[in-house]
Design an enzyme around this catalytic site. Structure first.
Site, short mmCIF file in Angstrom:
data_model
loop_
_atom_site.label_atom_id
_atom_site.label_comp_id
_atom_site.label_asym_id
_atom_site.label_seq_id
_atom_site.Cartn_x
_atom_site.Cartn_y
_atom_site.Cartn_z
N CYS A 63 -0.41 4.12 2.17
CA CYS A 63 -0.20 3.91 3.61
C CYS A 63 1.28 4.12 3.99
O CYS A 63 1.58 4.72 5.01
CB CYS A 63 -0.57 2.48 4.02
SG CYS A 63 -2.07 1.86 3.29
N ASP A 64 2.18 3.60 3.20
CA ASP A 64 3.57 3.49 3.63
C ASP A 64 4.57 4.34 2.84
O ASP A 64 5.74 4.42 3.22
CB ASP A 64 4.02 2.02 3.56
CG ASP A 64 3.19 1.15 4.49
OD1 ASP A 64 2.79 1.65 5.55
OD2 ASP A 64 2.92 -0.02 4.15
N CYS A 99 0.83 -1.20 0.00
CA CYS A 99 0.00 0.00 0.00
C CYS A 99 0.87 1.25 0.00
O CYS A 99 1.39 1.65 1.05
CB CYS A 99 -0.94 0.00 1.21
SG CYS A 99 -2.00 1.46 1.27
#
Ligand code: NDP
Length: 315
Positions: free
Chosen positions: A143-144, A140
């Site tokens: 997200c990261d 992701c």
């Protein structure tokens, strides 16, 4: 001896942000929800590390702690959270009582069912990918990606997700190596255009990932083979993003609920209602575009409110 069948007003299948948010709203509306967690209580977020983009956590939070907080919050209003896996469903097509089998040995009936079974990221299946998952390997980018600000990263995949995530990463990272296994993209023309016009994305066609390279702790590179020339090279990267698609967890509903060609549940426009009255779907199981914890939580809220209105309309 005949099995005793438990009746539930609001049955929630799945325990990610969508399921728990639905539970919070349903419990506060006195619908006495029961959540069956599935095999991974807390869902996909329990397999991530830092979550920095969920509003309300100014210092960030780890995925497992956030999911624990959501569970406790749902239980505070009376939700029953039970470990169990739905193994069979029989939905009443005329809006009557729905029947769900749990773990193959218990049957519950429900007035309303909220499906929040999520989706599972597809992985390449390399041992090194598993070894460094959470230590440079991620599925992701949104997200990261932040953790790789100013660094060189690689992303594998050639669909719309990979194209979108590559351009997202390009804004944060110094350089993005995009690994495409064929000599062309699967992504839409517009997305490909955007990728090819982003100066710090380098597309490597006919390129397959052989191994994620690391120092035992974190990712330091990726070994890539050109499947035309059979030559291998190592790209120096600190982050490796897998964007080769997701699989919605919908096998249980095959032939029962409307799905698109890739298995995502189809809900009514701007709503979570499925094609069966009293059955609602929220979170990643019906969202192949955003797939964020916050959007899943948002649709979880919608599902509970719709279920409440549905029950009220039946009195
Ligand atoms: P897709 O299934 O469309 O694409 C998966 C990509 O991963 C393909 O390019 C495929 O390669 C590649 N791939 C699969 N397995 C491997 C492997 N083992 N090694 C290397 N590459 C691999 O998935 P997406 O998640 O991209 O998209 C899913 C759906 O969601 C699509 O319908 C898409 O249009 C939609 N979507 C829409 C968005 C939007 O509208 N903004 C954003 C994101 C997704 P190959 O092409 O060779 O098969």
């Amino acid at each position: 001896m005949q099995q005793e069948i438990e009746h539930i007003h609001c049955l929630i299948i799945g325990s990610g942000p969508a399921g728990y948010t639905a539970a919070i709203y349903a419990a506060r509306a006195d619908m006495k929800p029961v959540v069956y967690t599935g095999i991974v209580p807390g869902g996909q977020l329990t397999q991530t590390t830092e979550v920095d983009n969920f509003p309300g956590y100014p210092q960030g939070i780890t995925g497992p702690v956030m999911m624990e907080d959501l569970r406790v919050q749902a239980e505070r209003f009376g939700t029953q959270v039970r470990f169990g896996y739905a193994t069979k469903v029989d939905f009443s097509t005329d809006g009557g009582i729905h029947t769900v089998e749990i773990d193959g040995n218990k049957t519950v009936t429900a007035d309303t069912v909220i499906i929040a079974t999520g989706a599972t990221a597809k992985w390449l299946g390399l041992p090194s990918e598993e070894k460094y998952n959470g230590f440079g390997v991620s599925a992701c980018a949104v997200c990261d990606g932040f953790f790789f600000k100013g660094q060189d990263v690689a992303i594998v995949g050639a669909g719309d997700t990979a194209a979108e995530e590559a351009t997202y990463l390009a804004k944060l990272c110094n350089k993005v190596h995009m690994l495409v296994r064929r000599d062309e993209f699967r992504a839409s023309k517009a997305m490909v255009h955007r990728v090819l016009n982003t100066p710090n994305i380098e597309v490597h066609y006919n390129s397959e990932t052989e191994e994620i390279v690391g120092d035992g702790q974190v990712v330091t590179g990726v070994k890539v083979k050109n499947n035309e020339t059979n030559e291998s090279k190592v790209l120096d990267v600190t982050g490796f993003f897998v964007a080769i698609g997701h699989k919605p967890n919908t096998e249980l509903f095959n032939g029962i609920l409307d799905m698109d060609e890739t298995g995502y549940l189809i809900t009514k426009p701007n709503a979570t209602a499925t094609n069966i009255p009293g059955v609602f779907a929220c979170g990643d199981v019906q969202d192949n575009i955003y797939r964020q914890a916050i959007t899943a939580a948002g649709t979880g809220c919608m599902a509970a409110l719709e279920a409440e209105r549905y029950l009220a309309s039946k009195i």
